[in-house]
Design an enzyme around this catalytic site. Structure first.
Site, PDB file in Angstrom:
ATOM      1  N   GLU A  80     -51.324  -9.957  33.716  1.00  0.00           N
ATOM      2  CA  GLU A  80     -50.235  -9.006  33.489  1.00  0.00           C
ATOM      3  C   GLU A  80     -49.290  -8.918  34.685  1.00  0.00           C
ATOM      4  O   GLU A  80     -48.090  -8.674  34.527  1.00  0.00           O
ATOM      5  CB  GLU A  80     -50.801  -7.609  33.170  1.00  0.00           C
ATOM      6  CG  GLU A  80     -51.500  -7.498  31.822  1.00  0.00           C
ATOM      7  CD  GLU A  80     -52.988  -7.798  31.878  1.00  0.00           C
ATOM      8  OE1 GLU A  80     -53.446  -8.455  32.848  1.00  0.00           O
ATOM      9  OE2 GLU A  80     -53.692  -7.387  30.936  1.00  0.00           O
ATOM     10  N   GLU A  88     -59.680  -8.155  28.016  1.00  0.00           N
ATOM     11  CA  GLU A  88     -60.126  -6.763  27.851  1.00  0.00           C
ATOM     12  C   GLU A  88     -60.865  -6.570  26.528  1.00  0.00           C
ATOM     13  O   GLU A  88     -61.841  -5.821  26.455  1.00  0.00           O
ATOM     14  CB  GLU A  88     -58.913  -5.821  27.946  1.00  0.00           C
ATOM     15  CG  GLU A  88     -58.349  -5.781  29.362  1.00  0.00           C
ATOM     16  CD  GLU A  88     -56.990  -5.104  29.455  1.00  0.00           C
ATOM     17  OE1 GLU A  88     -56.095  -5.442  28.645  1.00  0.00           O
ATOM     18  OE2 GLU A  88     -56.805  -4.255  30.343  1.00  0.00           O
ATOM     19  N   GLY A 141     -55.024  -8.500  27.435  1.00  0.00           N
ATOM     20  CA  GLY A 141     -55.747  -7.758  26.402  1.00  0.00           C
ATOM     21  C   GLY A 141     -56.859  -8.576  25.770  1.00  0.00           C
ATOM     22  O   GLY A 141     -57.843  -8.013  25.278  1.00  0.00           O
ATOM     23  N   ALA A 200     -52.126  -8.957  24.733  1.00  0.00           N
ATOM     24  CA  ALA A 200     -51.323  -8.160  23.811  1.00  0.00           C
ATOM     25  C   ALA A 200     -50.089  -8.964  23.446  1.00  0.00           C
ATOM     26  O   ALA A 200     -49.694  -9.874  24.177  1.00  0.00           O
ATOM     27  CB  ALA A 200     -50.930  -6.855  24.485  1.00  0.00           C
TER      28      ALA A 200
HETATM   29  C1  HXC Z   1     -47.030 -13.228  22.368  1.00  0.00           C
HETATM   30  C2  HXC Z   1     -47.727 -15.335  22.970  1.00  0.00           C
HETATM   31  C3  HXC Z   1     -48.658 -14.773  23.894  1.00  0.00           C
HETATM   32  C4  HXC Z   1     -48.719 -13.353  24.010  1.00  0.00           C
HETATM   33  C5  HXC Z   1     -48.803 -16.923  23.974  1.00  0.00           C
HETATM   34  N1  HXC Z   1     -47.860 -16.647  23.063  1.00  0.00           N
HETATM   35  N2  HXC Z   1     -49.301 -15.799  24.503  1.00  0.00           N
HETATM   36  N3  HXC Z   1     -46.927 -14.557  22.219  1.00  0.00           N
HETATM   37  N4  HXC Z   1     -47.891 -12.630  23.224  1.00  0.00           N
HETATM   38  N5  HXC Z   1     -49.575 -12.726  24.827  1.00  0.00           N
HETATM   39  C6  HXC Z   1     -47.088 -17.614  22.252  1.00  0.00           C
HETATM   40  C7  HXC Z   1     -46.070 -18.361  23.056  1.00  0.00           C
HETATM   41  O1  HXC Z   1     -44.906 -17.595  23.221  1.00  0.00           O
HETATM   42  C8  HXC Z   1     -45.864 -19.594  22.215  1.00  0.00           C
HETATM   43  O2  HXC Z   1     -45.034 -19.260  21.139  1.00  0.00           O
HETATM   44  C9  HXC Z   1     -47.250 -19.853  21.635  1.00  0.00           C
HETATM   45  O3  HXC Z   1     -47.960 -18.613  21.766  1.00  0.00           O
HETATM   46  C10 HXC Z   1     -48.020 -20.898  22.411  1.00  0.00           C
HETATM   47  O4  HXC Z   1     -48.022 -20.544  23.776  1.00  0.00           O
HETATM   48  P1  HXC Z   1     -47.541 -21.527  24.939  1.00  0.00           P
HETATM   49  O5  HXC Z   1     -47.151 -20.688  26.087  1.00  0.00           O
HETATM   50  O6  HXC Z   1     -46.561 -22.516  24.440  1.00  0.00           O
HETATM   51  O7  HXC Z   1     -48.917 -22.285  25.226  1.00  0.00           O
HETATM   52  P2  HXC Z   1     -49.386 -22.958  26.589  1.00  0.00           P
HETATM   53  O8  HXC Z   1     -48.258 -23.681  27.262  1.00  0.00           O
HETATM   54  O9  HXC Z   1     -50.624 -23.701  26.270  1.00  0.00           O
HETATM   55  O10 HXC Z   1     -49.753 -21.718  27.557  1.00  0.00           O
HETATM   56  C11 HXC Z   1     -50.817 -20.915  27.208  1.00  0.00           C
HETATM   57  C12 HXC Z   1     -50.805 -19.589  28.062  1.00  0.00           C
HETATM   58  C13 HXC Z   1     -49.405 -18.939  27.902  1.00  0.00           C
HETATM   59  C14 HXC Z   1     -51.047 -19.934  29.525  1.00  0.00           C
HETATM   60  C15 HXC Z   1     -51.919 -18.720  27.560  1.00  0.00           C
HETATM   61  O11 HXC Z   1     -49.090 -18.853  26.514  1.00  0.00           O
HETATM   62  C16 HXC Z   1     -49.338 -17.566  28.486  1.00  0.00           C
HETATM   63  O12 HXC Z   1     -49.240 -17.415  29.699  1.00  0.00           O
HETATM   64  N6  HXC Z   1     -49.356 -16.534  27.636  1.00  0.00           N
HETATM   65  C17 HXC Z   1     -49.193 -15.161  28.059  1.00  0.00           C
HETATM   66  C18 HXC Z   1     -50.439 -14.646  28.687  1.00  0.00           C
HETATM   67  C19 HXC Z   1     -50.265 -13.217  29.172  1.00  0.00           C
HETATM   68  O13 HXC Z   1     -49.387 -12.929  29.975  1.00  0.00           O
HETATM   69  N7  HXC Z   1     -51.112 -12.292  28.648  1.00  0.00           N
HETATM   70  C20 HXC Z   1     -51.019 -10.904  29.003  1.00  0.00           C
HETATM   71  C21 HXC Z   1     -50.131 -10.154  28.059  1.00  0.00           C
HETATM   72  S1  HXC Z   1     -49.933  -8.475  28.512  1.00  0.00           S
HETATM   73  P3  HXC Z   1     -43.846 -20.251  20.682  1.00  0.00           P
HETATM   74  O14 HXC Z   1     -43.128 -19.488  19.597  1.00  0.00           O
HETATM   75  O15 HXC Z   1     -43.031 -20.534  21.883  1.00  0.00           O
HETATM   76  O16 HXC Z   1     -44.559 -21.479  20.158  1.00  0.00           O
HETATM   77  C22 HXC Z   1     -51.352  -7.742  27.997  1.00  0.00           C
HETATM   78  C23 HXC Z   1     -51.434  -6.302  28.286  1.00  0.00           C
HETATM   79  C24 HXC Z   1     -52.590  -5.673  27.622  1.00  0.00           C
HETATM   80  O17 HXC Z   1     -52.214  -8.337  27.438  1.00  0.00           O
HETATM   81  C25 HXC Z   1     -52.414  -4.222  27.536  1.00  0.00           C
HETATM   82  C26 HXC Z   1     -53.355  -3.559  26.598  1.00  0.00           C
HETATM   83  C27 HXC Z   1     -53.215  -3.853  25.155  1.00  0.00           C
END
Ligand code: HXC
Length: 265
Positions: free
Chosen positions: A139, A119, A116, A73
């Site tokens: 998460e 999911e 997400g 998400a």
């Molecule tokens: C918003 C995101 C994002 C996310 C990545 N980005 N994931 N933005 N929401 N979920 C953005 C980063 O901020 C960054 O923006 C760009 O994408 C590239 O990501 P990087 O982190 O620079 O890439 P990398 O170093 O290769 O790392 C990849 C990654 C990391 C390991 C996937 O991005 C990460 O950990 N992302 C979050 C994963 C996460 O926590 N997902 C769960 C979310 S909660 P900029 O502007 O800096 O370039 C969820 C709840 C669901 O999903 C509930 C139901 C809907």
């Protein structure tokens, strides 16, 4: 309708060769690894409904890009929201609607399928992965837990211990482990993943559409019910196919040693 966050490829014609009856939907927010914003989810459901309503489309492939299927998400959108915001926004409405699509959806996952994103892949009917795919429910690392079915679907897919570990640690699972655990049906080299997923979609698309729909319903019932109720449901859907012209055609064609010609009736 034009979409800002996804691309609908239909007819899907790579290299000028059309994949009959197959639509490919691509998540398209590459700068944020296809983070699933509310707008993206609304567009996705809208597009899936359009495909579901089009009798020419029999199977749908949902994919992302080389780096990410979806990294979850949209954290930027969610970070400051309150429970009441989420209730008012009906955060999970699109997810509920996703479960109402009658046609098979294959998730073709390269790169990250996290939170997400994982999911969403699990909400599809089956998952195929490129060898670079990474699945996870991270998460917990950002102070929350899965909210779109991760604790339930992942546990059913790979068993309690592995799911518990992934959800409590936030660690990712690679494509090979996902295959061995039953989370994904097949793994392909990342470069050929989409072509392979479309080939699988084409195989499904040649089958009798009504039987496919009833079979999908019956398999999904296994997640929601007791064995006995699921068997009863399956039996009813089995009987129901015998009222379709396609069942008569399918069995007649077998006995006449020819290809069946299905009409979707
Ligand atoms: C918003 C995101 C994002 C996310 C990545 N980005 N994931 N933005 N929401 N979920 C953005 C980063 O901020 C960054 O923006 C760009 O994408 C590239 O990501 P990087 O982190 O620079 O890439 P990398 O170093 O290769 O790392 C990849 C990654 C990391 C390991 C996937 O991005 C990460 O950990 N992302 C979050 C994963 C996460 O926590 N997902 C769960 C979310 S909660 P900029 O502007 O800096 O370039 C969820 C709840 C669901 O999903 C509930 C139901 C809907």
């Amino acid at each position: 309708m034009t979409y800002q966050n996804i691309i609908l490829h239909y007819p899907y014609s790579p290299l000028g060769i059309t994949a009959p009856h197959v639509a490919v939907i691509q998540l398209n927010r590459p700068k944020v690894l296809n983070a699933l914003s509310t707008d993206l989810m609304k567009e996705l459901v809208n597009c899936l409904n359009t495909c579901d309503d089009n009798p020419e489309i029999h199977t749908i492939v949902l994919t992302g890009n080389d780096k990410a299927f979806a990294a979850g998400a949209d954290i930027a959108e969610m970070a400051t929201s309150t429970p009441i915001d989420q209730i008012i926004e009906q955060r999970f409405k699109s997810w509920t609607l996703l479960g109402m699509i009658s046609k098979p959806i294959i998730a073709a996952v390269n790169g990250f399928a996290l939170g997400g994103g994982c999911e969403l892949a699990m909400s599809c009917d089956l998952i195929v992965a490129g060898d670079t795919a990474k699945f996870g429910q991270p998460e917990i690392k950002i102070g929350t837990l899965p909210g779109a079915g991760g604790t339930q679907r992942l546990t059913r897919a790979i068993g309690k211990s592995k799911a518990m570990w992934m959800i409590l640690s936030g660690e990712m699972m690679d494509a090979q482990s996902a295959l061995e655990s039953g989370l994904v049906a097949k793994v392909f080299p990342a470069e050929t993943l989409l072509a392979e997923a479309v080939e699988m979609a084409k195989i499904i698309a040649t089958k009798a559409p009504v039987a496919i729909r009833l079979a999908k319903e019956a398999v999904n019932k296994a997640f929601e019910t007791s064995l006995k109720d699921g068997m009863d449901f399956e039996r009813r859907n089995f009987f129901l196919t015998f009222s379709s012209a396609d069942q008569k055609e399918g069995m007649r064609a077998f006995l006449e040693k020819r290809e069946a010609i299905y009409k979707g009736k």
